[in-house]
Write a protein that holds these residues in place. Sequence first.
Motif, mmCIF file in Angstrom:
data_model
loop_
_atom_site.group_PDB
_atom_site.id
_atom_site.type_symbol
_atom_site.label_atom_id
_atom_site.label_comp_id
_atom_site.label_asym_id
_atom_site.label_seq_id
_atom_site.Cartn_x
_atom_site.Cartn_y
_atom_site.Cartn_z
ATOM 1 N N ARG A 55 0.779 -1.040 0.312
ATOM 2 C CA ARG A 55 -0.331 -0.562 -0.020
ATOM 3 C C ARG A 55 0.494 1.384 -0.019
ATOM 4 O O ARG A 55 1.005 2.327 1.033
ATOM 5 C CB ARG A 55 -1.096 -0.681 1.085
ATOM 6 C CG ARG A 55 -1.756 0.725 1.355
ATOM 7 C CD ARG A 55 -3.218 1.328 2.216
ATOM 8 N NE ARG A 55 -3.802 2.293 2.342
ATOM 9 C CZ ARG A 55 -3.511 3.353 2.660
ATOM 10 N NH1 ARG A 55 -2.470 3.228 2.719
ATOM 11 N NH2 ARG A 55 -4.457 4.287 3.077
ATOM 12 N N LYS A 56 1.541 1.450 -0.971
ATOM 13 C CA LYS A 56 3.134 2.429 -1.075
ATOM 14 C C LYS A 56 2.514 2.949 -2.558
ATOM 15 O O LYS A 56 2.503 2.476 -3.620
ATOM 16 C CB LYS A 56 4.306 2.317 -1.069
ATOM 17 C CG LYS A 56 4.317 1.747 0.241
ATOM 18 C CD LYS A 56 4.495 3.182 1.105
ATOM 19 C CE LYS A 56 4.824 2.946 2.685
ATOM 20 N NZ LYS A 56 4.663 4.563 2.921
ATOM 21 N N PRO A 57 1.493 4.313 -2.760
ATOM 22 C CA PRO A 57 1.095 5.222 -3.825
ATOM 23 C C PRO A 57 2.510 5.732 -4.278
ATOM 24 O O PRO A 57 3.115 5.811 -3.406
ATOM 25 C CB PRO A 57 0.292 6.082 -3.334
ATOM 26 C CG PRO A 57 0.395 6.201 -2.132
ATOM 27 C CD PRO A 57 1.240 4.676 -1.278
ATOM 28 N N PHE A 58 3.015 5.873 -5.764
ATOM 29 C CA PHE A 58 3.850 6.107 -6.729
ATOM 30 C C PHE A 58 4.030 7.611 -6.638
ATOM 31 O O PHE A 58 5.551 7.988 -6.369
ATOM 32 C CB PHE A 58 4.154 5.942 -7.684
ATOM 33 C CG PHE A 58 5.420 5.651 -8.385
ATOM 34 C CD1 PHE A 58 6.562 5.914 -7.902
ATOM 35 C CD2 PHE A 58 5.037 6.956 -10.167
ATOM 36 C CE1 PHE A 58 7.621 5.456 -9.003
ATOM 37 C CE2 PHE A 58 6.781 6.737 -10.384
ATOM 38 C CZ PHE A 58 7.661 7.173 -9.815
ATOM 39 N N VAL A 59 2.698 8.128 -6.236
ATOM 40 C CA VAL A 59 2.659 10.124 -6.787
ATOM 41 C C VAL A 59 2.022 10.008 -5.106
ATOM 42 O O VAL A 59 0.956 9.074 -5.100
ATOM 43 C CB VAL A 59 1.575 10.857 -7.933
ATOM 44 C CG1 VAL A 59 2.858 9.930 -9.175
ATOM 45 C CG2 VAL A 59 0.350 9.554 -8.091
ATOM 46 N N LYS A 60 1.495 11.072 -4.874
ATOM 47 C CA LYS A 60 0.849 11.462 -3.305
ATOM 48 C C LYS A 60 -0.854 11.564 -3.436
ATOM 49 O O LYS A 60 -1.037 12.077 -4.875
ATOM 50 C CB LYS A 60 1.296 12.816 -3.297
ATOM 51 C CG LYS A 60 1.060 13.552 -1.685
ATOM 52 C CD LYS A 60 1.875 12.792 -1.100
ATOM 53 C CE LYS A 60 1.770 13.167 0.524
ATOM 54 N NZ LYS A 60 2.651 12.485 1.633
#
Length: 362
Positions: free
Chosen positions: A126-131
């Motif tokens: 659960r890590k987005p690449f963009v904010k």
Amino acid sequence: MRKIFLLIICVTHFYTSAQSTHVLFGERDLKNENLAVYIDKDGSPYPDYTISNSSLENSNASLINWYARNQNDFLIISKQYNCSFEKYSEENCMVLNDSIISAINQTINNKKENYTSASFLIHGYRKPFVKSNGDRTSPRDYAIMKEAFQPNLKILFVEVYWDAMYDCCYSTNRKKNKALYSLLQEAEKNALPVGLGLRKVLYSIKFDTINIITHSLGAQVALHSLFNSKKSSLPTPANSRINICLIAPALSDDSFKGYYDRKTDVDFKNKDNYHLIIGYNDNDFVLRKKVGWFGPGPYRYVNTTLGCNHKGCTLDFKKHFEKNFINSRLTLFDLSSVGQCHLVGCYCSSGHLDEMMTFLKK
């Protein structure tokens, strides 16, 4: 009540909303100077070519599917990587993937003279690449890790980006949470093909020392890249030293059943080239998944017992490891002083990892 509130905040880094969303890298900045490897959910490497994320989403987040739907682009990309194809085919896709990996390896290996080791960073679930929605991004996590590990060290960092799923946001609604757990399990499934894709990169790295540094679910990607928990004919890395540093890993001790199932000429059973390093935290809310009666606990959905030393299992694992892998090295670090927080920023602050990172200086 305050503890329950803290748990809700922390587990947002492990659970998402019911809508499954892939993390896509087609629209990334191709001029970014940070060394990085981008891998889709099937283990295919992204080419240096702008691809709209919406078209990837319509292709089920699969580059292979996208190539099939965009065959003119496939031929353009293939030419960029010196592949002379006249048409699209799945076989040609595999050749293209190998050519992309070869280009990645060449870029990394060309820097060998200026660095003592290559360190691959692998983010968690659960890590987005963009904010998005105020959540910490994977590039931000990597910036924090580099700042913590870099002082006085000539380390070449390689950022590994993978489809670990992302959506917003956690809810206390039990029915909704069942879908959230399914999303977590989907991310875990992605870790296998991603790990095998990363194995192809690691195998051809010419550095004598490779460090693999992971957080949370990224540990599963690392393990799949290094040995066969599931059968694979892909060769495993044969570098003289590979340090496997797992920070708060979302793992169980069962994850290491295939630790000696490797495809290599290295006589690792007599002198292992792998050094396993685990930083566990008894208090990590996300890995424990429970406060009082609230939460499913560390066994359910993704088994995270090893990362939080549930009922002393991490210490028991060390005994098992030393008995069954006699000539291999395992070093444990108790990171319980970090407290309940699961964030990379918490683990990298206040010198918590200083002792754990000493292997980078050797």
